[in-house]
Design a protein around this motif. Structure first.
Motif, PDB file in Angstrom:
ATOM      1  N   ASP A  25      -3.124 -19.181  -4.833  1.00  0.00           N
ATOM      2  CA  ASP A  25      -4.056 -18.470  -3.961  1.00  0.00           C
ATOM      3  C   ASP A  25      -4.337 -17.130  -4.648  1.00  0.00           C
ATOM      4  O   ASP A  25      -3.455 -16.281  -4.736  1.00  0.00           O
ATOM      5  CB  ASP A  25      -3.436 -18.276  -2.575  1.00  0.00           C
TER       6      ASP A  25
ATOM      7  N   SER B 217      -5.795 -13.402  -5.637  1.00  0.00           N
ATOM      8  CA  SER B 217      -6.166 -12.155  -4.955  1.00  0.00           C
ATOM      9  C   SER B 217      -7.339 -11.489  -5.665  1.00  0.00           C
ATOM     10  O   SER B 217      -8.235 -10.942  -5.027  1.00  0.00           O
ATOM     11  CB  SER B 217      -4.971 -11.192  -4.888  1.00  0.00           C
ATOM     12  N   SER B 218      -7.345 -11.552  -7.007  1.00  0.00           N
ATOM     13  CA  SER B 218      -8.455 -10.991  -7.787  1.00  0.00           C
ATOM     14  C   SER B 218      -8.344 -11.485  -9.222  1.00  0.00           C
ATOM     15  O   SER B 218      -7.319 -12.044  -9.623  1.00  0.00           O
ATOM     16  CB  SER B 218      -8.430  -9.453  -7.759  1.00  0.00           C
TER      17      SER B 218
ATOM     18  N   HIS C  88      -5.818 -14.194 -13.754  1.00  0.00           N
ATOM     19  CA  HIS C  88      -5.981 -13.853 -12.342  1.00  0.00           C
ATOM     20  C   HIS C  88      -4.685 -13.266 -11.756  1.00  0.00           C
ATOM     21  O   HIS C  88      -3.586 -13.699 -12.110  1.00  0.00           O
ATOM     22  CB  HIS C  88      -6.348 -15.099 -11.528  1.00  0.00           C
ATOM     23  N   LYS C  89      -4.841 -12.317 -10.847  1.00  0.00           N
ATOM     24  CA  LYS C  89      -3.731 -11.862 -10.018  1.00  0.00           C
ATOM     25  C   LYS C  89      -3.575 -12.865  -8.872  1.00  0.00           C
ATOM     26  O   LYS C  89      -4.564 -13.396  -8.362  1.00  0.00           O
ATOM     27  CB  LYS C  89      -3.991 -10.462  -9.473  1.00  0.00           C
TER      28      LYS C  89
ATOM     29  N   LYS D 141      -2.117 -13.991  -5.071  1.00  0.00           N
ATOM     30  CA  LYS D 141      -1.650 -13.586  -3.757  1.00  0.00           C
ATOM     31  C   LYS D 141      -0.405 -14.372  -3.367  1.00  0.00           C
ATOM     32  O   LYS D 141       0.594 -13.828  -2.913  1.00  0.00           O
ATOM     33  CB  LYS D 141      -2.754 -13.813  -2.713  1.00  0.00           C
ATOM     34  N   SER D 142      -0.464 -15.699  -3.543  1.00  0.00           N
ATOM     35  CA  SER D 142       0.686 -16.546  -3.204  1.00  0.00           C
ATOM     36  C   SER D 142       0.585 -17.883  -3.919  1.00  0.00           C
ATOM     37  O   SER D 142      -0.448 -18.207  -4.519  1.00  0.00           O
ATOM     38  CB  SER D 142       0.753 -16.784  -1.685  1.00  0.00           C
TER      39      SER D 142
ATOM     40  N   ASN E 210       6.729 -12.657  -7.098  1.00  0.00           N
ATOM     41  CA  ASN E 210       5.406 -12.030  -7.069  1.00  0.00           C
ATOM     42  C   ASN E 210       5.332 -10.881  -6.068  1.00  0.00           C
ATOM     43  O   ASN E 210       4.503  -9.981  -6.197  1.00  0.00           O
ATOM     44  CB  ASN E 210       4.349 -13.088  -6.732  1.00  0.00           C
ATOM     45  N   GLU E 211       6.201 -10.874  -5.059  1.00  0.00           N
ATOM     46  CA  GLU E 211       6.220  -9.797  -4.075  1.00  0.00           C
ATOM     47  C   GLU E 211       6.810  -8.509  -4.651  1.00  0.00           C
ATOM     48  O   GLU E 211       6.522  -7.410  -4.165  1.00  0.00           O
ATOM     49  CB  GLU E 211       7.030 -10.236  -2.849  1.00  0.00           C
TER      50      GLU E 211
ATOM     51  N   ARG F  77       4.511  -8.318 -10.400  1.00  0.00           N
ATOM     52  CA  ARG F  77       3.261  -9.056 -10.493  1.00  0.00           C
ATOM     53  C   ARG F  77       3.387 -10.330 -11.339  1.00  0.00           C
ATOM     54  O   ARG F  77       3.956 -10.309 -12.432  1.00  0.00           O
ATOM     55  CB  ARG F  77       2.184  -8.161 -11.108  1.00  0.00           C
TER      56      ARG F  77
END
Length: 297
Positions: free
Chosen positions: A174, A176-177, A184-185, A187-188, A239-240, A243
């Motif tokens: 998923d 995030s950007s 890509h970064k 999110k999850s 990842n939390e 990064r």
């Protein structure tokens, strides 16, 4: 300054149930694509990417993998005596590699298998390469991830798009950007989402590069999907705090973890070989003619 990525971990402790009865006595990683075991393609990618030390995590009934990458003096001497230097070279290519082995005592999932590599890895970045995915690329897939790590100094997950109806078979990212068109970064990460609920169609396809911090999360990871310790769950927790990026690698990926993919890979690899392609094309044509006759009868 980034530490150089020198180590690779190859989990090979699975039972191979999708290929029974062939895998009752033979590791699925030793099933050949034409004339080379699937795991050898993975090893070759690692070496071509600059990896110096490889750890294979095995399980019960996997001794054939160790034997394949060990020297066989009797065979080598016979080939020397018979002047079969071409075959001798093929045999020696499987032994001139720095490979280590450790056994996963219980089949507790991919995350648990990777955790077995903690002592081997130490405080270094490392790659994880799954044997169900063979990637043919101008720049080896693992080398591509290493190049991205040298830029980001962060964990990198190799991804490619899959069909929407196939997302339930994979770990899905998923986003995030996006940093670049391919980087890509995240999110999850979602492990095998239910059909229609995937946050994207970018699937994790068997290549990972981790900082050593991943072990902190694997050690405390609770049992997840399928009653196993899921690597995807530990990546989400990592990842939390640190990064993690997803990278859309270049190259054609072959799925040898299921029967149709294995058959397709064997055919395509055969057609890519000068010594086989014309004979295989003729054989396929004959088989198709025979089957078309039987269907029309």
């Amino acid at each position: 300054m980034n530490k150089r990525v020198k180590k690779a971990v190859i989990p090979a402790a699975g039972l191979g149930t999708r290929f029974l009865p062939a895998t009752k006595a033979m590791p699925k990683e030793m099933l050949p694509i034409v004339d080379k075991p699937t795991i050898q393609y993975i090893i070759e990618e690692a070496v071509e990417s600059g990896i110096e030390d490889i750890l294979i995590v095995t399980g019960k009934g996997k001794r054939a993998i160790e034997d394949h990458f060990d020297s066989v003096p009797e065979l080598e001497q016979t080939l020397i005596e018979k002047g079969k230097s071409e075959f001798l070279k093929l045999v020696e290519e499987t032994t001139n590699i720095n490979i280590h082995f450790i056994r996963q005592s219980k089949p507790r999932g991919l995350g648990h298998a990777v955790l077995q590599a903690k002592a081997f890895v130490g405080n270094e970045p490392f790659v994880v390469m799954l044997g169900d995915d063979i990637v043919q690329a101008t720049v080896p897939c693992t080398r591509q991830l290493i190049s991205q790590y040298e830029i980001t100094n962060s964990s990198i997950i190799g991804v490619q798009p899959v069909l929407d109806e196939e997302t339930q078979r994979y770990g899905i990212v998923d986003l995030s950007s996006s940093v670049t068109e391919k980087l890509h970064k995240v999110k999850s990460f979602v492990e095998k989402p239910q059909l229609g609920s995937a946050p994207s169609n970018l699937a994790i396809l068997g290549r990972y590069l981790f900082t050593p911090e991943i072990f902190k999360y694997l050690e405390t990871q609770q049992v997840g999907t399928g009653g196993e310790i899921q690597l995807t769950d530990a990546i989400t927790r990592l990842n939390e705090m640190q990064r993690v990026f997803a990278y859309e690698f270049d190259g054609k990926r072959y799925d040898v973890g299921e029967k149709l993919g294995f058959i397709r890979t064997t055919l395509e690899f055969s057609l890519n070989r000068e010594d086989l392609k014309y004979d295989v094309m003729n054989m396929m044509e004959e088989i198709l003619k025979e089957h078309s006759k039987s269907v029309s009868m």
